[in-house]
Design a protein around this motif. Structure first.
Motif, mmCIF file in Angstrom:
data_model
loop_
_atom_site.group_PDB
_atom_site.id
_atom_site.type_symbol
_atom_site.label_atom_id
_atom_site.label_comp_id
_atom_site.label_asym_id
_atom_site.label_seq_id
_atom_site.Cartn_x
_atom_site.Cartn_y
_atom_site.Cartn_z
ATOM 1 N N GLN A 1 -4.670 8.544 -4.492
ATOM 2 C CA GLN A 1 -3.883 8.942 -5.109
ATOM 3 C C GLN A 1 -2.877 7.649 -4.016
ATOM 4 O O GLN A 1 -3.141 6.858 -2.994
ATOM 5 C CB GLN A 1 -3.212 10.340 -3.594
ATOM 6 N N GLU A 2 -2.067 7.632 -5.051
ATOM 7 C CA GLU A 2 -0.702 6.713 -4.593
ATOM 8 C C GLU A 2 0.586 7.491 -4.015
ATOM 9 O O GLU A 2 0.874 8.777 -4.475
ATOM 10 C CB GLU A 2 -0.270 6.465 -6.189
ATOM 11 N N GLN A 3 1.320 7.253 -3.081
ATOM 12 C CA GLN A 3 2.119 7.320 -2.688
ATOM 13 C C GLN A 3 3.506 6.234 -2.404
ATOM 14 O O GLN A 3 3.024 5.555 -2.631
ATOM 15 C CB GLN A 3 1.991 7.496 -1.079
ATOM 16 N N CYS A 22 11.616 1.264 -4.278
ATOM 17 C CA CYS A 22 10.172 1.843 -4.218
ATOM 18 C C CYS A 22 8.999 1.214 -3.688
ATOM 19 O O CYS A 22 8.575 0.824 -5.178
ATOM 20 C CB CYS A 22 10.269 3.095 -5.528
ATOM 21 N N VAL A 23 8.591 2.194 -2.643
ATOM 22 C CA VAL A 23 7.124 1.527 -2.851
ATOM 23 C C VAL A 23 6.231 1.987 -3.017
ATOM 24 O O VAL A 23 6.229 3.111 -2.217
ATOM 25 C CB VAL A 23 7.074 1.098 -0.822
ATOM 26 N N ALA A 24 5.186 1.338 -2.945
ATOM 27 C CA ALA A 24 3.801 1.997 -3.477
ATOM 28 C C ALA A 24 2.723 1.924 -2.759
ATOM 29 O O ALA A 24 2.221 0.711 -2.101
ATOM 30 C CB ALA A 24 3.364 1.965 -5.147
ATOM 31 N N SER A 25 2.083 3.041 -2.206
ATOM 32 C CA SER A 25 0.859 2.760 -0.842
ATOM 33 C C SER A 25 -0.326 2.033 -1.725
ATOM 34 O O SER A 25 -1.149 1.362 -0.610
ATOM 35 C CB SER A 25 0.522 3.537 -0.455
ATOM 36 N N GLY A 26 -0.450 1.725 -2.862
ATOM 37 C CA GLY A 26 -1.481 2.057 -3.694
ATOM 38 C C GLY A 26 -2.176 0.032 -3.612
ATOM 39 O O GLY A 26 -1.058 -0.558 -3.194
ATOM 40 N N THR A 27 -3.069 -0.073 -4.167
ATOM 41 C CA THR A 27 -3.478 -1.568 -4.518
ATOM 42 C C THR A 27 -3.751 -1.625 -6.028
ATOM 43 O O THR A 27 -4.069 -2.442 -6.237
ATOM 44 C CB THR A 27 -5.108 -1.467 -3.395
ATOM 45 N N VAL A 28 -3.264 -1.020 -6.823
ATOM 46 C CA VAL A 28 -3.341 -1.227 -8.481
ATOM 47 C C VAL A 28 -1.687 -0.945 -8.765
ATOM 48 O O VAL A 28 -2.072 -0.425 -10.229
ATOM 49 C CB VAL A 28 -3.746 -0.052 -9.203
ATOM 50 N N ASP A 72 8.408 -6.206 -8.539
ATOM 51 C CA ASP A 72 7.708 -7.157 -7.809
ATOM 52 C C ASP A 72 5.972 -6.423 -7.594
ATOM 53 O O ASP A 72 6.002 -5.885 -6.283
ATOM 54 C CB ASP A 72 8.088 -7.477 -6.269
ATOM 55 N N ASN A 73 4.963 -6.451 -8.353
ATOM 56 C CA ASN A 73 3.870 -6.649 -8.017
ATOM 57 C C ASN A 73 3.310 -6.664 -7.363
ATOM 58 O O ASN A 73 1.746 -6.659 -6.230
ATOM 59 C CB ASN A 73 2.698 -6.676 -9.181
ATOM 60 N N ALA A 74 3.830 -8.522 -6.003
ATOM 61 C CA ALA A 74 2.967 -8.200 -5.116
ATOM 62 C C ALA A 74 3.564 -7.580 -3.866
ATOM 63 O O ALA A 74 2.555 -7.631 -2.265
ATOM 64 C CB ALA A 74 4.148 -10.150 -4.543
ATOM 65 N N LYS A 75 4.683 -7.834 -4.053
ATOM 66 C CA LYS A 75 4.646 -6.236 -3.012
ATOM 67 C C LYS A 75 4.735 -4.959 -3.504
ATOM 68 O O LYS A 75 5.412 -4.513 -2.798
ATOM 69 C CB LYS A 75 6.459 -6.025 -2.352
ATOM 70 N N ASN A 76 3.663 -5.038 -3.797
ATOM 71 C CA ASN A 76 3.553 -2.858 -4.712
ATOM 72 C C ASN A 76 5.562 -2.400 -5.073
ATOM 73 O O ASN A 76 5.436 -0.615 -4.444
ATOM 74 C CB ASN A 76 3.349 -2.478 -3.968
ATOM 75 N N THR A 77 6.256 -2.431 -5.084
ATOM 76 C CA THR A 77 7.423 -2.711 -5.463
ATOM 77 C C THR A 77 8.225 -2.417 -6.397
ATOM 78 O O THR A 77 8.183 -3.465 -7.256
ATOM 79 C CB THR A 77 8.233 -3.715 -4.413
ATOM 80 N N GLY A 101 -4.008 6.658 -17.394
ATOM 81 C CA GLY A 101 -5.388 7.546 -17.786
ATOM 82 C C GLY A 101 -4.845 8.535 -17.827
ATOM 83 O O GLY A 101 -5.519 9.851 -17.381
ATOM 84 N N GLY A 102 -3.102 9.040 -17.098
ATOM 85 C CA GLY A 102 -2.363 9.970 -17.657
ATOM 86 C C GLY A 102 -2.150 10.374 -15.850
ATOM 87 O O GLY A 102 -1.928 11.960 -15.850
ATOM 88 N N HIS A 103 -2.612 9.411 -15.105
ATOM 89 C CA HIS A 103 -2.540 10.222 -13.495
ATOM 90 C C HIS A 103 -0.504 9.506 -13.641
ATOM 91 O O HIS A 103 -0.218 8.599 -14.047
ATOM 92 C CB HIS A 103 -3.015 9.231 -12.655
ATOM 93 N N VAL A 104 -0.189 10.767 -12.773
ATOM 94 C CA VAL A 104 1.757 10.537 -12.900
ATOM 95 C C VAL A 104 2.045 10.749 -10.947
ATOM 96 O O VAL A 104 0.663 11.661 -10.320
ATOM 97 C CB VAL A 104 2.118 11.438 -13.429
ATOM 98 N N TYR A 105 2.752 10.346 -10.589
ATOM 99 C CA TYR A 105 2.943 10.277 -9.798
ATOM 100 C C TYR A 105 4.459 10.001 -8.511
ATOM 101 O O TYR A 105 5.254 9.148 -9.331
ATOM 102 C CB TYR A 105 2.504 8.882 -8.132
#
Length: 116
Positions: A1-3, A22-28, A72-77, A101-105
């Motif tokens: 689950q991405e936040q 916008c910062v994402a919490s996940g690793t992908v 900035d993929n290194a910062k998930n932002t 895959g159709g997942h939306v957050y």
């Protein structure tokens, strides 16, 4: 689950600038297409700007030449640089992440108010 957590909104005078983050919490994060939407009171949520995992961008006609989306993929932002702001840009700005895959957050949003 991405936040997703947005920041950077606020009150600015017409002609001013803001930069949203916008910062994402996940690793992908790098695989996501990232999109900024906005919703003004009483109106539908509209796409503002989008950027693919490869860095291709597209913009709503109303913001072309004034807003710039970047990531900035290194910062998930993902960022939205907003220049020459107008009162009609006033809205809650939401960050969206989507994958193949159709997942939306969605993020909770950040308020932008353009007023003198």
């Amino acid at each position: 689950q991405e936040q997703l957590v947005e920041s950077g909104g606020g009150l600015v005078q017409p002609g001013g600038s803001l930069r949203l983050s916008c910062v994402a919490s996940g690793t992908v994060f790098s695989i996501y297409r990232m999109t900024w939407y906005r919703q003004a009171p009483g109106k539908q949520r509209d796409m503002v700007a989008a950027i693919t995992s490869a860095g291709s961008t597209n913009y709503a006609d109303s913001v072309k030449g004034r807003f710039t989306i970047s990531r900035d993929n290194a910062k998930n932002t993902v960022y939205l640089q907003m220049n020459s702001l107008k009162p009609e840009d006033t809205a809650v700005y939401h960050c969206n992440a989507g994958d193949a895959g159709g997942h939306v957050y969605w993020g909770q949003g950040t308020q932008v108010t353009v007023s003198s």
